[in-house]
Scaffold this motif. Sequence first.
Motif, mmCIF file in Angstrom:
data_model
loop_
_atom_site.group_PDB
_atom_site.id
_atom_site.type_symbol
_atom_site.label_atom_id
_atom_site.label_comp_id
_atom_site.label_asym_id
_atom_site.label_seq_id
_atom_site.Cartn_x
_atom_site.Cartn_y
_atom_site.Cartn_z
ATOM 1 N N SER A 71 3.348 -4.253 29.477
ATOM 2 C CA SER A 71 2.778 -4.092 28.137
ATOM 3 C C SER A 71 3.819 -4.058 27.021
ATOM 4 O O SER A 71 3.496 -3.692 25.894
ATOM 5 C CB SER A 71 1.962 -2.785 28.086
ATOM 6 N N GLU A 72 5.057 -4.453 27.322
ATOM 7 C CA GLU A 72 6.110 -4.363 26.318
ATOM 8 C C GLU A 72 6.244 -5.660 25.520
ATOM 9 O O GLU A 72 5.954 -6.750 26.012
ATOM 10 C CB GLU A 72 7.448 -4.047 26.991
ATOM 11 N N THR A 97 5.478 3.254 17.871
ATOM 12 C CA THR A 97 5.429 3.247 19.331
ATOM 13 C C THR A 97 4.206 2.485 19.821
ATOM 14 O O THR A 97 4.282 1.667 20.744
ATOM 15 C CB THR A 97 5.403 4.683 19.881
ATOM 16 N N GLU A 98 3.075 2.728 19.204
ATOM 17 C CA GLU A 98 1.851 2.024 19.585
ATOM 18 C C GLU A 98 2.000 0.518 19.402
ATOM 19 O O GLU A 98 1.426 -0.274 20.166
ATOM 20 C CB GLU A 98 0.674 2.527 18.743
ATOM 21 N N GLY A 100 4.812 -1.177 19.661
ATOM 22 C CA GLY A 100 5.796 -1.784 20.546
ATOM 23 C C GLY A 100 7.258 -1.643 20.195
ATOM 24 O O GLY A 100 8.103 -2.291 20.811
ATOM 25 N N SER A 102 11.141 -0.376 19.999
ATOM 26 C CA SER A 102 12.049 0.129 21.028
ATOM 27 C C SER A 102 12.752 1.411 20.606
ATOM 28 O O SER A 102 13.250 2.148 21.457
ATOM 29 C CB SER A 102 13.104 -0.932 21.363
ATOM 30 N N ALA A 136 3.512 6.700 23.570
ATOM 31 C CA ALA A 136 3.800 5.729 24.627
ATOM 32 C C ALA A 136 2.806 5.881 25.777
ATOM 33 O O ALA A 136 2.346 4.889 26.358
ATOM 34 C CB ALA A 136 5.227 5.907 25.138
ATOM 35 N N SER A 139 -0.691 4.567 24.548
ATOM 36 C CA SER A 139 -0.776 3.117 24.351
ATOM 37 C C SER A 139 -0.364 2.318 25.587
ATOM 38 O O SER A 139 -0.198 1.103 25.514
ATOM 39 C CB SER A 139 0.085 2.701 23.148
ATOM 40 N N HIS A 140 -0.187 3.027 26.712
ATOM 41 C CA HIS A 140 0.142 2.382 27.989
ATOM 42 C C HIS A 140 1.452 1.608 27.939
ATOM 43 O O HIS A 140 1.564 0.509 28.488
ATOM 44 C CB HIS A 140 -1.006 1.491 28.467
ATOM 45 N N ARG A 141 2.451 2.221 27.314
ATOM 46 C CA ARG A 141 3.797 1.645 27.314
ATOM 47 C C ARG A 141 4.495 1.976 28.627
ATOM 48 O O ARG A 141 4.113 2.922 29.332
ATOM 49 C CB ARG A 141 4.617 2.234 26.152
ATOM 50 N N THR A 142 5.526 1.229 28.952
ATOM 51 C CA THR A 142 6.359 1.558 30.105
ATOM 52 C C THR A 142 7.749 2.013 29.666
ATOM 53 O O THR A 142 8.615 2.262 30.499
ATOM 54 C CB THR A 142 6.500 0.346 31.054
ATOM 55 N N SER A 242 4.387 -8.914 16.784
ATOM 56 C CA SER A 242 3.390 -8.996 17.861
ATOM 57 C C SER A 242 2.612 -10.297 17.755
ATOM 58 O O SER A 242 2.385 -10.982 18.756
ATOM 59 C CB SER A 242 2.444 -7.796 17.790
#
Length: 246
Positions: A71-72, A97-98, A100, A102, A136, A139-142, A242
Motif C-alpha cells: 500500500s505504499e 501519513t494517510e 502516503g 515517508s 499508519a 490507513s493500512h500502511r506498512t 498519488s
Amino acid sequence: MQRYFLEMPFAEDGCATITGEDEKHITRVMRMREGEEICCVYEGVGHIATIHRMDENGVTVQDTGTISSHSELPVQVTLACGLPKGDKLELIAQKGTELGMSGIIPFQAERSIVKWDEKKGDKKTARLRKIAKEAAEQSHRTVIPEITEPLTFKEMLKQAKAFDVCLFADEEEAKEGASKKIAVRLEKVYHGQSILVLFGPEGGLSRAEAKTLTDAGFLPVSLGPRILRTETAPLYVLSAMSYEFE
C-alpha cells in the motif's frame, strides 16, 4: 482488519508477542478474542496473524504465512515544513501519513512565528510520532513515517543532499502564473526515487530563503493560481503525486 506494528520479528516458531499500548488496544478497546486475525507489520511487510494466546505477558500471535497487499507510494516523499502555529503540524502528520508520505522534517523558517520549546520539544515530537503511527495503522500502511526533531534552516539543507529530487512550494510562482507547475516537475521523477518537498510557514518563504534553496539545487514549484494554507499545501502535493504515480 486491525493493523499493528511489531517492534520485534516473529520467532522461529512463527509467534510474536504484542505488549504496551497495542496490547491494550487489542484487549480493551477492540475486545478481540483468541482465534481472530490481525495484520502485524514488521520492516515494511504486513503479515496476517492469528491471536494465539492472551495473558499477563501480552498478546501472542501466530503468523499464518499470508502477506497483506502492498500500500505504499512508489516514490518516497518527505515533507520539510516550516514550523507552523497551533496544531497544524499534527494535522499534516496525520493526513500526510494517510496520503502516503515517508516523513516530516520540521524546520525553523525565517517567518516561523512559533519557536520550538526545547523543554517540551521531546513530548511534542513523541506526540507527532504517535499520531503518525496511529494514522499508519488506520490507513493500512506498512511503514510509519519518520518524524525528526526540528532543525535549523541550514541543518535542513544538509539533510536535503540525501534526496534524489528537491522541490519547494513557492507562492510567488503561483502569483506570477509561471510554468513551473507540479505536473511538469513530476514528469522527471521516477518510481523508487526519494523526494523532498519544502513548504514555508504562515507567510511563506522569504525571498532570501527561496534564493538559498535555488542555489542549493531545489526546484521551485507552483501549486496552482490559489494561495494554499501552510497545512493544505503538503496534502495537495501528496494527492498530486498519488494521482501521478498510482
